[in-house]
Design a protein around this motif. Structure first.
Motif, PDB file in Angstrom:
ATOM      1  N   ALA A 264      38.785  44.824  32.371  1.00 57.05           N
ATOM      2  CA  ALA A 264      38.228  44.359  31.102  1.00 57.05           C
ATOM      3  C   ALA A 264      39.342  43.961  30.132  1.00 57.05           C
ATOM      4  O   ALA A 264      39.235  42.939  29.432  1.00 57.05           O
ATOM      5  CB  ALA A 264      37.350  45.443  30.483  1.00 57.05           C
ATOM      6  N   ALA A 265      40.411  44.745  30.094  1.00 52.70           N
ATOM      7  CA  ALA A 265      41.535  44.418  29.221  1.00 52.70           C
ATOM      8  C   ALA A 265      42.186  43.105  29.651  1.00 52.70           C
ATOM      9  O   ALA A 265      42.491  42.245  28.810  1.00 52.70           O
ATOM     10  CB  ALA A 265      42.560  45.556  29.243  1.00 52.70           C
ATOM     11  N   CYS A 266      42.367  42.938  30.945  1.00 48.58           N
ATOM     12  CA  CYS A 266      42.972  41.701  31.457  1.00 48.58           C
ATOM     13  C   CYS A 266      42.079  40.502  31.170  1.00 48.58           C
ATOM     14  O   CYS A 266      42.556  39.432  30.762  1.00 48.58           O
ATOM     15  CB  CYS A 266      43.215  41.824  32.959  1.00 48.58           C
ATOM     16  N   SER A 267      40.768  40.672  31.362  1.00 45.28           N
ATOM     17  CA  SER A 267      39.823  39.579  31.113  1.00 45.28           C
ATOM     18  C   SER A 267      39.833  39.178  29.648  1.00 45.28           C
ATOM     19  O   SER A 267      39.803  37.982  29.304  1.00 45.28           O
ATOM     20  CB  SER A 267      38.414  39.997  31.537  1.00 45.28           C
ATOM     21  N   THR A 268      39.888  40.160  28.755  1.00 42.43           N
ATOM     22  CA  THR A 268      39.943  39.880  27.325  1.00 42.43           C
ATOM     23  C   THR A 268      41.187  39.072  26.977  1.00 42.43           C
ATOM     24  O   THR A 268      41.122  38.086  26.222  1.00 42.43           O
ATOM     25  CB  THR A 268      39.944  41.196  26.521  1.00 42.43           C
ATOM     26  N   LEU A 269      42.328  39.464  27.537  1.00 47.00           N
ATOM     27  CA  LEU A 269      43.589  38.760  27.269  1.00 47.00           C
ATOM     28  C   LEU A 269      43.545  37.329  27.815  1.00 47.00           C
ATOM     29  O   LEU A 269      44.022  36.393  27.171  1.00 47.00           O
ATOM     30  CB  LEU A 269      44.757  39.527  27.877  1.00 47.00           C
TER      31      LEU A 269
ATOM     32  N   PHE B 147      38.165  49.352  33.388  1.00 44.18           N
ATOM     33  CA  PHE B 147      38.738  49.268  32.050  1.00 44.18           C
ATOM     34  C   PHE B 147      39.970  48.362  32.053  1.00 44.18           C
ATOM     35  O   PHE B 147      40.162  47.548  31.142  1.00 44.18           O
ATOM     36  CB  PHE B 147      39.100  50.666  31.539  1.00 44.18           C
ATOM     37  N   ALA B 148      40.796  48.513  33.086  1.00 41.98           N
ATOM     38  CA  ALA B 148      41.980  47.663  33.204  1.00 41.98           C
ATOM     39  C   ALA B 148      41.578  46.203  33.397  1.00 41.98           C
ATOM     40  O   ALA B 148      42.171  45.292  32.794  1.00 41.98           O
ATOM     41  CB  ALA B 148      42.848  48.134  34.367  1.00 41.98           C
TER      42      ALA B 148
ATOM     43  N   THR C 157      39.275  36.556  36.124  1.00 41.35           N
ATOM     44  CA  THR C 157      38.759  37.929  36.198  1.00 41.35           C
ATOM     45  C   THR C 157      38.380  38.296  37.622  1.00 41.35           C
ATOM     46  O   THR C 157      38.665  39.406  38.090  1.00 41.35           O
ATOM     47  CB  THR C 157      37.548  38.089  35.266  1.00 41.35           C
TER      48      THR C 157
ATOM     49  N   PHE D 227      35.442  46.313  24.079  1.00 38.40           N
ATOM     50  CA  PHE D 227      36.555  45.393  23.883  1.00 38.40           C
ATOM     51  C   PHE D 227      36.216  44.302  22.860  1.00 38.40           C
ATOM     52  O   PHE D 227      37.087  43.862  22.108  1.00 38.40           O
ATOM     53  CB  PHE D 227      36.973  44.778  25.219  1.00 38.40           C
TER      54      PHE D 227
ATOM     55  N   LEU E 273      36.760  45.812  19.464  1.00 33.34           N
ATOM     56  CA  LEU E 273      38.189  45.893  19.158  1.00 33.34           C
ATOM     57  C   LEU E 273      38.742  44.546  18.704  1.00 33.34           C
ATOM     58  O   LEU E 273      39.673  44.480  17.897  1.00 33.34           O
ATOM     59  CB  LEU E 273      38.967  46.379  20.388  1.00 33.34           C
TER      60      LEU E 273
ATOM     61  N   LEU F  80      31.805  48.009  28.440  1.00 29.30           N
ATOM     62  CA  LEU F  80      33.135  47.416  28.297  1.00 29.30           C
ATOM     63  C   LEU F  80      33.088  46.185  27.395  1.00 29.30           C
ATOM     64  O   LEU F  80      33.990  45.969  26.572  1.00 29.30           O
ATOM     65  CB  LEU F  80      33.689  47.039  29.668  1.00 29.30           C
TER      66      LEU F  80
END
Length: 342
Positions: free
Chosen positions: A323-328, A320-321, A119, A173, A176, A169
């Motif tokens: 956060a999405a990458c970190s989640t993945l 936001f981008a 991250t 996430f 989700l 965030l």
């Protein structure tokens, strides 16, 4: 004797002068907590922390907020938040975590360290500031809002918008992920035990892990929560490392050096040790969990009340981008680890 009485009276007066300015803001936070917990009771899938943040933001931006509330709000955003992190330690039992086995513990360490490192690197490529990256990295890799709060207590972000953005965030996430992980686990053919391991290793908040584990069923809930609490335990060493780095950086600039181990992190460790002895009654643990949730909700409300929407909009899409990458990344490391240890 008269000198002792005068000293006691002066001390009481000083305390009163310190406490009284806090009361309006603390009362406002208490009202925000009551509303948040009530809504959460009827809508348990919606985090009380998210509700509290939203209430605080709405209050700040829809109505003028008299200055009399500011002292109490500032106290809640910092002091009550750290106290909530301390009480979080009472939810952990070292024996339960050791019972996962060496393989799973190694996977948990890989999730936390790998998630933070990836991250930070991705955020750097995106051009996001270090403090915002660190807040998101620890929140997503360790234990959600509590980890963001802990980082906030060590690195002192430039403004509250950075903290509120990271927490929002985490909640967004993580929520989700509640339906996504059970569905994905089913599509991948994972059994309940492995799916529980994956949920505990990849979802951000403890409450979110509980929700996902309940959806999976078949014994997934217990193992999911224990894996998640193992990630929570990583909060102490990670904060100690961050604090040590900050001390070294401040030593070169002549600025104020943070403690090697922040007091609230030491309190967190003490609570873990106390719970692990087995002397704390379950009723006390349950009560502490309620208090901890209320304290964190009060802090979230206060943080939200410090944010102006026009400033939050300026944040842009990059966090936001990230956060999405970190989640993945976190979910990917967790899935790989579960596959290896299964």
């Amino acid at each position: 004797m008269s000198n002792s009485i005068e000293t006691a009276e002066k001390t009481a007066t000083r305390r009163q002068r310190t406490l009284v300015p806090l009361l309006p803001g603390l009362g406002l936070c208490a009202a925000g907590v009551a509303v948040s917990l009530t809504v959460n009771h009827f809508l348990p899938t919606v985090s009380a922390l998210l509700i509290a943040i939203v209430l605080g933001v709405l209050l700040r931006n829809l109505t003028p907020l008299p200055a009399v509330f500011e002292a109490g709000l500032a106290f809640s955003a910092k002091k009550l938040l750290r106290l909530g992190v301390v009480l979080l330690g009472l939810q952990l039992v070292i024996g339960d975590i050791l019972g996962l086995g060496g393989g799973v513990i190694v996977v948990v360490v890989a999730i936390v360290l790998g998630g933070i490192a990836a991250t930070l690197l991705i955020g750097k490529v995106m051009g996001i500031g270090l403090k915002q990256r660190l807040l998101i990295a620890c929140g997503f890799s360790i234990c959600g809002a509590a980890a963001v709060a802990a980082v906030d207590g060590v690195v002192e972000p430039e403004d509250d918008e950075e903290v509120v953005t990271a927490i929002a965030l985490v909640v967004l996430f993580g929520t989700l992920m509640i339906p996504i992980i059970p569905l994905a686990a089913g599509a991948l053919g994972l059994g309940a035990h492995d799916a529980g391991l994956w949920a505990g290793g990849s979802i951000h908040e403890v409450a979110q892990v509980v929700a996902a584990g309940g959806i999976i069923g078949g014994g997934a809930l217990g193992v999911a929560v224990i894996v998640k609490l193992a990630r929570v335990l990583m909060l102490a060493p990670v904060m100690a490392v961050i604090s040590a780095v900050r001390r070294r950086q401040s030593a070169g600039t002549g600025g104020k050096r943070p403690p090697l181990l922040p007091l609230f992190v030491a309190g967190f460790i003490a609570m873990v040790a106390l719970r692990s002895t087995g002397v704390v009654p379950e009723g006390v643990v349950d009560a502490a969990s309620v208090v901890q949730n209320a304290l964190l909700a009060a802090a979230m409300f206060a943080l939200g009340a410090g944010v102006k929407i026009r400033n939050l909009i300026k944040v842009g899409p990059k966090p936001f981008a990230l956060a999405a990458c970190s989640t993945l990344v976190v979910a990917g490391i967790a899935l790989a680890g579960v596959t290896l240890v299964a």
